[in-house]
Design an enzyme around this catalytic site. Structure first.
Site, mmCIF file in Angstrom:
data_model
loop_
_atom_site.group_PDB
_atom_site.id
_atom_site.type_symbol
_atom_site.label_atom_id
_atom_site.label_comp_id
_atom_site.label_asym_id
_atom_site.label_seq_id
_atom_site.Cartn_x
_atom_site.Cartn_y
_atom_site.Cartn_z
ATOM 1 N N ALA A 19 0.839 -1.197 0.000
ATOM 2 C CA ALA A 19 0.000 0.000 0.000
ATOM 3 C C ALA A 19 0.873 1.245 0.000
ATOM 4 O O ALA A 19 1.860 1.317 0.740
ATOM 5 C CB ALA A 19 -0.909 0.000 1.223
ATOM 6 N N ALA B 297 -9.858 0.088 -15.439
ATOM 7 C CA ALA B 297 -10.201 0.401 -14.056
ATOM 8 C C ALA B 297 -11.080 -0.707 -13.483
ATOM 9 O O ALA B 297 -12.124 -1.027 -14.051
ATOM 10 C CB ALA B 297 -10.923 1.738 -13.989
ATOM 11 N N GLU C 102 -5.436 -1.599 -13.423
ATOM 12 C CA GLU C 102 -5.288 -1.134 -12.045
ATOM 13 C C GLU C 102 -6.503 -1.584 -11.257
ATOM 14 O O GLU C 102 -7.588 -1.047 -11.470
ATOM 15 C CB GLU C 102 -5.161 0.388 -12.058
ATOM 16 C CG GLU C 102 -5.067 1.019 -10.720
ATOM 17 C CD GLU C 102 -3.681 1.000 -10.124
ATOM 18 O OE1 GLU C 102 -3.600 0.886 -8.890
ATOM 19 O OE2 GLU C 102 -2.689 1.085 -10.852
ATOM 20 N N ARG D 254 -6.311 11.055 -15.871
ATOM 21 C CA ARG D 254 -5.808 10.159 -16.919
ATOM 22 C C ARG D 254 -6.086 10.708 -18.309
ATOM 23 O O ARG D 254 -5.277 10.533 -19.219
ATOM 24 C CB ARG D 254 -6.418 8.767 -16.754
ATOM 25 C CG ARG D 254 -5.909 8.032 -15.543
ATOM 26 C CD ARG D 254 -6.364 6.599 -15.538
ATOM 27 N NE ARG D 254 -7.806 6.457 -15.513
ATOM 28 C CZ ARG D 254 -8.549 6.343 -14.430
ATOM 29 N NH1 ARG D 254 -7.999 6.359 -13.252
ATOM 30 N NH2 ARG D 254 -9.851 6.194 -14.516
ATOM 31 N N SER E 187 1.592 2.261 -8.427
ATOM 32 C CA SER E 187 0.692 2.794 -9.451
ATOM 33 C C SER E 187 1.362 3.907 -10.244
ATOM 34 O O SER E 187 1.264 3.946 -11.471
ATOM 35 C CB SER E 187 -0.593 3.317 -8.809
ATOM 36 O OG SER E 187 -1.296 2.260 -8.215
ATOM 37 N N HIS F 64 -10.043 10.675 -10.984
ATOM 38 C CA HIS F 64 -8.981 9.899 -11.636
ATOM 39 C C HIS F 64 -9.164 9.852 -13.145
ATOM 40 O O HIS F 64 -8.194 9.886 -13.899
ATOM 41 C CB HIS F 64 -8.911 8.488 -11.050
ATOM 42 C CG HIS F 64 -8.339 8.458 -9.680
ATOM 43 N ND1 HIS F 64 -8.837 7.649 -8.697
ATOM 44 C CD2 HIS F 64 -7.323 9.150 -9.119
ATOM 45 C CE1 HIS F 64 -8.149 7.834 -7.585
ATOM 46 N NE2 HIS F 64 -7.229 8.742 -7.818
ATOM 47 N N ARG F 65 -10.385 9.789 -13.605
ATOM 48 C CA ARG F 65 -10.673 9.765 -15.042
ATOM 49 C C ARG F 65 -10.159 11.054 -15.706
ATOM 50 O O ARG F 65 -9.535 11.006 -16.768
ATOM 51 C CB ARG F 65 -12.171 9.609 -15.254
ATOM 52 C CG ARG F 65 -12.587 9.270 -16.645
ATOM 53 C CD ARG F 65 -14.114 9.157 -16.704
ATOM 54 N NE ARG F 65 -14.584 7.825 -16.488
ATOM 55 C CZ ARG F 65 -14.688 6.904 -17.446
ATOM 56 N NH1 ARG F 65 -14.339 7.189 -18.664
ATOM 57 N NH2 ARG F 65 -15.140 5.703 -17.172
#
Length: 173
Positions: free
Chosen positions: A9, A32, A80, A52, A14, A48-49
């Protein structure tokens, strides 16, 4: 080409995996695996979209059944992550259940066949011991089975520790 990126973690796995994708030509796909359960999850996904998209990723939502993905063109895909996908396949009523590991591996093979390069992010398992409550052991065993089989198939296997990539198979790119 297949690359497996492992780490604990907040290890930086990533970010490292994404840096590998950004070295490649287009198209770039982000697979995803997170299931959206509530408004908080939805807001996180949207954040996050957008991040990216600025890096020229096309996001493909796939919380279950990798075999259903059909990419529009060959390119680089970043999946991911295997931890989410394994939990989804094990515990979602529409998932593969006890056959989760084999279903995920079949889906990864099918996905890899559509890519020039597939980069898969996964969590380390069993590095914190082996005494787990409830059904956690079942989940960790399934994820370990997928990780081990994928590592055997991969061209590159890298573990990220405190943001530092350590290659176990293949060489750093």
């Amino acid at each position: 080409m297949l690359t497996l990126v492992l780490g604990g973690a907040a290890s930086g796995k990533s970010g490292y995996a994404e840096s590998l994708v950004l070295k490649t030509a287009l198209p770039r796909y982000y697979i995803a695996t997170m299931q959206v359960w509530d408004a908080e999850c939805a807001a996180r996904v949207e954040k996050h979209r957008k991040m990216r998209a600025a890096k020229q990723f096309e996001t493909v939502e796939c919380p279950l059944h990798l075999e259903n993905i059909h990419l529009p063109a060959r390119g680089t895909a970043l999946l991911e992550d295997l931890g989410n996908l394994t939990a989804n396949e094990l515990y979602d009523p529409a998932g593969a259940g006890e056959n989760a590991a084999s279903a995920i591996l079949r889906g990864l093979d099918q996905l890899a066949g559509q890519c020039v390069h597939l980069i898969v992010v996964s969590n380390e398992v069993f590095s914190g011991g082996a005494d787990y409550a409830g059904d956690t052991g079942r989940y960790l065993k399934a994820l370990a089975q997928v990780n081990n089989a994928l590592a055997a198939r991969a061209d590159h296997v890298v573990r990220v520790v405190c943001g530092i990539p350590v290659y176990y198979k293949g060489v750093e790119k």
